[in-house]
Design an enzyme around this catalytic site. Sequence first.
Site, mmCIF file in Angstrom:
data_model
loop_
_atom_site.group_PDB
_atom_site.id
_atom_site.type_symbol
_atom_site.label_atom_id
_atom_site.label_comp_id
_atom_site.label_asym_id
_atom_site.label_seq_id
_atom_site.Cartn_x
_atom_site.Cartn_y
_atom_site.Cartn_z
ATOM 1 N N TYR A 147 46.099 2.301 -94.803
ATOM 2 C CA TYR A 147 47.083 1.417 -95.451
ATOM 3 C C TYR A 147 48.473 1.505 -94.836
ATOM 4 C CZ TYR A 147 43.794 -0.096 -98.930
ATOM 5 O OH TYR A 147 42.718 -0.676 -99.548
ATOM 6 N N LYS A 156 34.435 11.288 -95.969
ATOM 7 C CA LYS A 156 33.384 11.050 -94.968
ATOM 8 C C LYS A 156 33.641 12.017 -93.815
ATOM 9 C CE LYS A 156 29.940 8.414 -93.459
ATOM 10 N NZ LYS A 156 28.613 8.355 -94.105
ATOM 11 N N ASP A 171 29.512 7.514 -99.234
ATOM 12 C CA ASP A 171 28.353 6.613 -99.406
ATOM 13 C C ASP A 171 27.452 7.103 -100.542
ATOM 14 O OD1 ASP A 171 27.998 8.701 -97.651
ATOM 15 O OD2 ASP A 171 26.816 7.608 -96.175
ATOM 16 N N ASP A 184 40.285 2.674 -103.226
ATOM 17 C CA ASP A 184 40.442 1.266 -103.569
ATOM 18 C C ASP A 184 39.084 0.619 -103.802
ATOM 19 O OD1 ASP A 184 41.792 -1.071 -104.046
ATOM 20 O OD2 ASP A 184 41.920 -1.647 -101.942
#
Length: 332
Positions: A124, A171, A204, A228
């Site tokens: 971002y 991740k 995930d 988000d």
Amino acid sequence: MTHNITLIYGDGIGPEVIASAVKVIEATGISINWDKVIVGEKALEDQGMLLPDYAINSIKTNKVALKGPVTTPVGGGFRSINVQLRQTLDLYANVRPIKSYPVKNCLYDDIDLVIVRENTEDLYLGIEHMVGKDAAESIKIITREASERIIRYAFDLARKENRKKVTLTHKANIMKLSDGLFLESGRKVAKEYEDIEFEDVIIDAMSMKLVQSPRNYDVIVAPNLYGDILSDMAAGLIGGLGLAPGGNIGKEIAIFEAVHGTAPDIANKNIANPTSAILSGIMLLRYIDEVEGAEKIEKALTKTLKSHGTMDLGGSLSTDEFTDEILKEMAF
Ligand code: ATP
């Protein structure tokens, strides 16, 4: 005591849902002086700036704001107003509670979790460039300082709200350095909070587990982008974006706003669900220690949601009719 609060109606469905939230908040009798400021497209037309200084100064002075969604014009190289506000005011914690209310399309009736999203860095920061004509590069920044700060916020929130577990999502198996640093920060900070359980789940797997067994989660802490996406998904579990509030919280300043955007497809039709804006208002009242007023609204809102609904919830009430039902409940 009168509270000074900056009010931003915003664009799209913003003016409709914020007007509803203001009516309901005023019905509590809490004395509020709303300092109305304009940001976004209207500010650009009138003042040549998307985010005028007077608006920023109002928030800095009042320290608390209630905000509707704002459109950042596409093209013209404008940076997102929401991201600019969060970065300029260092509102580092994006707090998004996900709670079941008695509505038809809520998939589980006992969800009560909070997503704590890092709000100042990650992809971002918008550091992007073309590499030649046919490739583009975005830079993901994760710092130890911002990671430890948001993870500490998540643990402190767990303690304050008597929650039992913090789940960190990442991740790090692929992004070993950036997400690896976020995970390492989590493991370090967790040692300071031995009364609270800590676990980490790869993003995930987190997405699947959250859909299958949302009751297993209490506080979820995530870097900006995953937070988000996960919060929109979690909103889907409780009946949609019409029911998901949020707060952007810094050391001294906080802006409360719904998770949803401007929803131009339903703007100016008096059909938007104002619940997310009202719930954001409830978060604001708790933040300024007006707990009794917050509880009064939540009780009336829950009763109204049980017996009536707006169109997104399979009901038939307009924004105004729904607001009037809440006001009637509050008058009892
Ligand atoms: P933006 O570009 O500002 O993010 P958007 O329309 O792409 O706007 P959202 O506003 O987040 O994204 O909403 C996605 C869809 O969800 C909307 O098109 C709308 O149909 C529905 N929606 C969002 N908020 C509400 C609400 N408060 N009440 C009813 N439906 C809503």
